[in-house]
Design a protein around this motif. Structure first.
Motif, PDB file in Angstrom:
ATOM      1  N   UNK A  65       0.826  -1.208   0.000  1.00 47.26           N
ATOM      2  CA  UNK A  65       0.000   0.000   0.000  1.00 47.26           C
ATOM      3  C   UNK A  65       0.861   1.258   0.000  1.00 47.26           C
ATOM      4  N   UNK A  66       2.160   1.045  -0.028  1.00 42.96           N
ATOM      5  CA  UNK A  66       3.083   2.181   0.120  1.00 42.96           C
ATOM      6  C   UNK A  66       3.540   2.724  -1.227  1.00 42.96           C
ATOM      7  N   UNK A  67       2.593   2.988  -2.113  1.00 45.99           N
ATOM      8  CA  UNK A  67       2.965   3.693  -3.340  1.00 45.99           C
ATOM      9  C   UNK A  67       1.830   4.637  -3.728  1.00 45.99           C
ATOM     10  N   UNK A  68       2.189   5.665  -4.450  1.00 53.83           N
ATOM     11  CA  UNK A  68       1.240   6.740  -4.736  1.00 53.83           C
ATOM     12  C   UNK A  68       0.038   6.265  -5.545  1.00 53.83           C
ATOM     13  N   UNK A  69       0.251   5.328  -6.464  1.00 51.92           N
ATOM     14  CA  UNK A  69      -0.851   4.854  -7.305  1.00 51.92           C
ATOM     15  C   UNK A  69      -1.932   4.184  -6.469  1.00 51.92           C
ATOM     16  N   UNK A  70      -1.513   3.360  -5.515  1.00 49.41           N
ATOM     17  CA  UNK A  70      -2.489   2.664  -4.667  1.00 49.41           C
ATOM     18  C   UNK A  70      -3.213   3.661  -3.765  1.00 49.41           C
ATOM     19  N   UNK A  71      -2.478   4.616  -3.228  1.00 47.96           N
ATOM     20  CA  UNK A  71      -3.106   5.633  -2.387  1.00 47.96           C
ATOM     21  C   UNK A  71      -4.159   6.406  -3.183  1.00 47.96           C
ATOM     22  N   UNK A  72      -3.831   6.773  -4.401  1.00 44.52           N
ATOM     23  CA  UNK A  72      -4.785   7.503  -5.237  1.00 44.52           C
ATOM     24  C   UNK A  72      -5.975   6.627  -5.604  1.00 44.52           C
ATOM     25  N   UNK A  73      -5.724   5.330  -5.814  1.00 48.22           N
ATOM     26  CA  UNK A  73      -6.817   4.403  -6.099  1.00 48.22           C
ATOM     27  C   UNK A  73      -7.799   4.363  -4.932  1.00 48.22           C
ATOM     28  N   UNK A  74      -7.270   4.239  -3.717  1.00 55.09           N
ATOM     29  CA  UNK A  74      -8.141   4.199  -2.539  1.00 55.09           C
ATOM     30  C   UNK A  74      -8.899   5.511  -2.399  1.00 55.09           C
ATOM     31  N   UNK A  75      -8.209   6.614  -2.632  1.00 55.90           N
ATOM     32  CA  UNK A  75      -8.869   7.924  -2.542  1.00 55.90           C
ATOM     33  C   UNK A  75     -10.006   8.032  -3.567  1.00 55.90           C
ATOM     34  N   UNK A  76      -9.802   7.459  -4.749  1.00 56.75           N
ATOM     35  CA  UNK A  76     -10.826   7.528  -5.800  1.00 56.75           C
ATOM     36  C   UNK A  76     -12.078   6.736  -5.449  1.00 56.75           C
TER      37      UNK A  76
END
Length: 313
Positions: A65-76
């Motif tokens: 979970x420690x990458x920007x793409x996954x964080x943005x996915x969760x935010x979306x």
């Protein structure tokens, strides 16, 4: 509410099902990647993924979970709250900060006791008489966040880890529904954990299940219960692995590891003038059965020493 659910094994399934039954909007389900299972190493989806797909929910299985793409996915996915049960990963701060109602974890112990990966097994290993489940806000530590709700339950005198897993998974599901409703209403009252009372439950490893008959029998009986589902307590007899699924402690004198009785059940001498009566076993290459049934096909002489691998026979 919009909910992102994070969980992987059987233990987490009742909570996901409860959220669905409660009419919550599950915008995404996160679980560990598929893994090879069994002797044939067949790639198998975790139980949470299987349930999610049955209900047509979007499933994500990132290795981290420690990458920007996954964080943005969760935010979306726009979660109001992230519900976590036995996911198997610590959430980074970037993820913890996403949902306005926070990240809420269901843990299989009465925190701050038994923080960590294997709280149910360690409660049994330590001979606890009661346990429970805790709903807590997640922070960047290992089960260190504020406590929201708890439920306490007694541990039965013969209850195994498998039994407790099943019971506590249902209690966790019920508790999480109550907790998210309070979160939605703004009525939660978080309580700081008392760190000086914390104990830890590190991950269970296969080699821990070996029965060292130099230990007292009551400790070994607890180990049999704690390792019942996995990895299963074991010893060796005539060079073959013998798994032990049910056993009772008794008082008896003898050299640890020596068979004292073998007419009905196997009674094995242990440390401190105790003995372990093996009731349900599985001999390597055979099926699970009572020790008396095993002895009919595989007689064991009194005086035989257990615990030595590759001794012939």
């Amino acid at each position: 509410m919009k909910i992102v659910f994070m969980g992987t094994p059987d233990y987490a399934v009742p909570t996901l099902q409860a959220l669905l039954n409660d009419g919550q909007e599950i915008t995404g389900v996160f679980c560990q990647p598929d893994k090879p299972v069994g002797r044939k190493q067949i790639l198998t989806s975790p139980p949470v993924k299987q349930l999610a797909l049955e209900h047509g929910l979007p499933v994500f299985q990132p290795t981290s979970l420690k990458n920007d793409e996954i964080v943005e996915l969760i935010r979306s996915l726009q979660p109001d709250v992230i519900v976590v049960v036995a996911y198997g990963k610590i959430l980074p701060k970037a993820v913890l900060d996403i949902p306005p109602l926070g990240c809420i974890n269901g843990h299989g112990s009465l925190l701050p006791r038994y923080r960590g990966a294997s709280p149910i097994q360690w409660a049994l290993l330590n001979g606890e008489k009661e346990t429970g489940v805790t709903a807590m806000y997640m922070d960047e530590g290992m089960d260190t966040g504020d406590i929201l709700e708890t439920v306490t339950t007694s541990i039965g005198p013969a209850e195994t880890a498998e039994d407790l897993f099943n019971r506590l998974s249902v209690l966790t599901a019920d508790l999480m529904i109550q907790t998210i409703h309070k979160a939605d209403k703004g009525t939660l009252q978080p309580q700081k954990q008392q760190d000086d009372q914390a104990t830890y439950a590190p991950i269970i490893r296969k080699e821990m299940a070996y029965l060292d008959f130099r230990r007292p029998a009551d400790e070994l009986a607890l180990a049999v219960r704690a390792y019942h589902g996995w990895p299963v307590a074991y010893t060796f007899i005539d060079g073959k692995r013998l798994k032990v699924y049910e056993a009772l402690a008794e008082k008896a004198n003898g050299t640890p590891g020596t068979v004292l009785e073998s007419d009905q059940d196997l009674l094995v001498a242990c440390g401190q003038s105790t003995a372990l009566r093996l009731l349900t076993v599985q001999l390597e290459g055979g099926k699970q059965m009572t020790s008396s049934a095993m002895l009919k096909g595989h007689p064991v002489a009194v005086g035989t020493r257990l615990g030595e691998e590759n001794t012939g026979g």
